[in-house]
Design a protein around this motif. Structure first.
Motif, PDB file in Angstrom:
ATOM      1  N   GLU A   1      -1.634  -6.889   9.241  1.00 45.03           N
ATOM      2  CA  GLU A   1      -1.643  -8.047   8.333  1.00 45.03           C
ATOM      3  C   GLU A   1      -2.353  -7.702   7.020  1.00 45.03           C
ATOM      4  N   GLU A   2      -3.410  -6.902   7.110  1.00 48.96           N
ATOM      5  CA  GLU A   2      -4.143  -6.499   5.903  1.00 48.96           C
ATOM      6  C   GLU A   2      -3.288  -5.592   5.021  1.00 48.96           C
ATOM      7  N   VAL A   3      -2.575  -4.672   5.648  1.00 51.08           N
ATOM      8  CA  VAL A   3      -1.702  -3.767   4.895  1.00 51.08           C
ATOM      9  C   VAL A   3      -0.564  -4.559   4.257  1.00 51.08           C
ATOM     10  N   GLU A   4      -0.022  -5.530   4.973  1.00 46.29           N
ATOM     11  CA  GLU A   4       1.032  -6.380   4.416  1.00 46.29           C
ATOM     12  C   GLU A   4       0.538  -7.126   3.179  1.00 46.29           C
ATOM     13  N   LYS A   5      -0.681  -7.666   3.238  1.00 46.35           N
ATOM     14  CA  LYS A   5      -1.253  -8.371   2.088  1.00 46.35           C
ATOM     15  C   LYS A   5      -1.417  -7.436   0.897  1.00 46.35           C
ATOM     16  N   ILE A   6      -1.857  -6.212   1.169  1.00 47.91           N
ATOM     17  CA  ILE A   6      -2.032  -5.222   0.098  1.00 47.91           C
ATOM     18  C   ILE A   6      -0.691  -4.897  -0.546  1.00 47.91           C
ATOM     19  N   LEU A   7       0.327  -4.652   0.285  1.00 45.22           N
ATOM     20  CA  LEU A   7       1.661  -4.358  -0.251  1.00 45.22           C
ATOM     21  C   LEU A   7       2.202  -5.523  -1.063  1.00 45.22           C
ATOM     22  N   ASP A   8       2.062  -6.745  -0.543  1.00 48.85           N
ATOM     23  CA  ASP A   8       2.531  -7.926  -1.268  1.00 48.85           C
ATOM     24  C   ASP A   8       1.834  -8.047  -2.612  1.00 48.85           C
ATOM     25  N   LEU A   9       0.530  -7.866  -2.617  1.00 44.62           N
ATOM     26  CA  LEU A   9      -0.230  -7.943  -3.868  1.00 44.62           C
ATOM     27  C   LEU A   9       0.240  -6.884  -4.852  1.00 44.62           C
ATOM     28  N   PHE A  10       0.423  -5.662  -4.377  1.00 44.04           N
ATOM     29  CA  PHE A  10       0.855  -4.554  -5.226  1.00 44.04           C
ATOM     30  C   PHE A  10       2.198  -4.859  -5.887  1.00 44.04           C
ATOM     31  N   PHE A  11       3.193  -5.224  -5.067  1.00 45.75           N
ATOM     32  CA  PHE A  11       4.524  -5.495  -5.609  1.00 45.75           C
ATOM     33  C   PHE A  11       4.547  -6.756  -6.468  1.00 45.75           C
ATOM     34  N   ASN A  12       3.790  -7.776  -6.098  1.00 51.46           N
ATOM     35  CA  ASN A  12       3.734  -8.999  -6.901  1.00 51.46           C
ATOM     36  C   ASN A  12       3.109  -8.747  -8.263  1.00 51.46           C
ATOM     37  N   GLN A  13       2.084  -7.907  -8.313  1.00 56.94           N
ATOM     38  CA  GLN A  13       1.442  -7.603  -9.594  1.00 56.94           C
ATOM     39  C   GLN A  13       2.395  -6.841 -10.518  1.00 56.94           C
ATOM     40  N   ILE A  14       3.147  -5.902  -9.968  1.00 52.84           N
ATOM     41  CA  ILE A  14       4.130  -5.176 -10.781  1.00 52.84           C
ATOM     42  C   ILE A  14       5.176  -6.149 -11.312  1.00 52.84           C
ATOM     43  N   THR A  15       5.691  -7.003 -10.438  1.00 53.20           N
ATOM     44  CA  THR A  15       6.709  -7.974 -10.840  1.00 53.20           C
ATOM     45  C   THR A  15       6.181  -8.936 -11.900  1.00 53.20           C
ATOM     46  N   GLN A  16       4.961  -9.430 -11.703  1.00 56.76           N
ATOM     47  CA  GLN A  16       4.374 -10.372 -12.660  1.00 56.76           C
ATOM     48  C   GLN A  16       4.184  -9.709 -14.023  1.00 56.76           C
ATOM     49  N   GLN A  17       3.692  -8.490 -14.027  1.00 56.46           N
ATOM     50  CA  GLN A  17       3.475  -7.778 -15.292  1.00 56.46           C
ATOM     51  C   GLN A  17       4.796  -7.558 -16.028  1.00 56.46           C
ATOM     52  N   LEU A  18       5.845  -7.201 -15.306  1.00 57.37           N
ATOM     53  CA  LEU A  18       7.151  -7.001 -15.931  1.00 57.37           C
ATOM     54  C   LEU A  18       7.728  -8.322 -16.434  1.00 57.37           C
ATOM     55  N   ALA A  19       7.508  -9.402 -15.688  1.00 53.82           N
ATOM     56  CA  ALA A  19       7.999 -10.715 -16.107  1.00 53.82           C
ATOM     57  C   ALA A  19       7.334 -11.164 -17.405  1.00 53.82           C
ATOM     58  N   GLU A  20       6.100 -10.724 -17.621  1.00 52.95           N
ATOM     59  CA  GLU A  20       5.375 -11.055 -18.852  1.00 52.95           C
ATOM     60  C   GLU A  20       5.669 -10.051 -19.953  1.00 52.95           C
ATOM     61  N   ASP A  21       6.753  -9.296 -19.794  1.00 50.51           N
ATOM     62  CA  ASP A  21       7.200  -8.295 -20.765  1.00 50.51           C
ATOM     63  C   ASP A  21       6.201  -7.142 -20.898  1.00 50.51           C
ATOM     64  N   GLY A  22       5.485  -6.870 -19.825  1.00 50.13           N
ATOM     65  CA  GLY A  22       4.501  -5.798 -19.835  1.00 50.13           C
ATOM     66  C   GLY A  22       5.067  -4.498 -19.313  1.00 50.13           C
ATOM     67  N   ARG A  23       4.166  -3.571 -19.070  1.00 48.56           N
ATOM     68  CA  ARG A  23       4.517  -2.238 -18.592  1.00 48.56           C
ATOM     69  C   ARG A  23       3.512  -1.870 -17.510  1.00 48.56           C
ATOM     70  N   VAL A  24       3.969  -1.172 -16.476  1.00 45.29           N
ATOM     71  CA  VAL A  24       3.093  -0.720 -15.406  1.00 45.29           C
ATOM     72  C   VAL A  24       3.246   0.788 -15.290  1.00 45.29           C
TER      73      VAL A  24
END
Length: 93
Positions: free
Chosen positions: A20-43
């Motif tokens: 469950e902890e690893v799942e939360k980490i993966l979700d956070l990682f992918f969500n942060q990339i998606t959010q940054q790209l949605a805000e016209d950012g770069r990762v």
């Protein structure tokens, strides 16, 4: 490799973490990339590559079923540029 395979590999390599902890980490990682790209950012992940978005202009397309011309609106699409280290590892003959 798909997400479930990545999850299993991370759990296997980190037995001190619960799945469950690893799942939360993966979700956070992918969500942060998606959010940054949605805000016209770069990762950028050093040694791996950089994620960004590119603008696609509007254009005339064709409906493949009817052949009728259709307007395709402009849109942003994700783009990945591999890093130098990744390119070297892929092309190491």
């Amino acid at each position: 490799m798909i997400r479930s395979e990545l999850l299993k590999k991370l759990v296997d390599e980190n037995p001190e973490l619960k799945i469950e902890e690893v799942e939360k980490i993966l979700d956070l990682f992918f969500n942060q990339i998606t959010q940054q790209l949605a805000e016209d950012g770069r990762v950028e992940l050093r040694g791996f590559g950089a994620f960004s978005t590119r603008e696609r202009a509007s254009r005339k397309g064709r409906n493949p079923r009817t052949g009728e011309a259709v307007d395709v609106p402009s849109k942003r699409v994700p783009y990945f540029k591999p890093g130098k280290e990744m390119r070297e590892r892929l092309n190491n003959d």
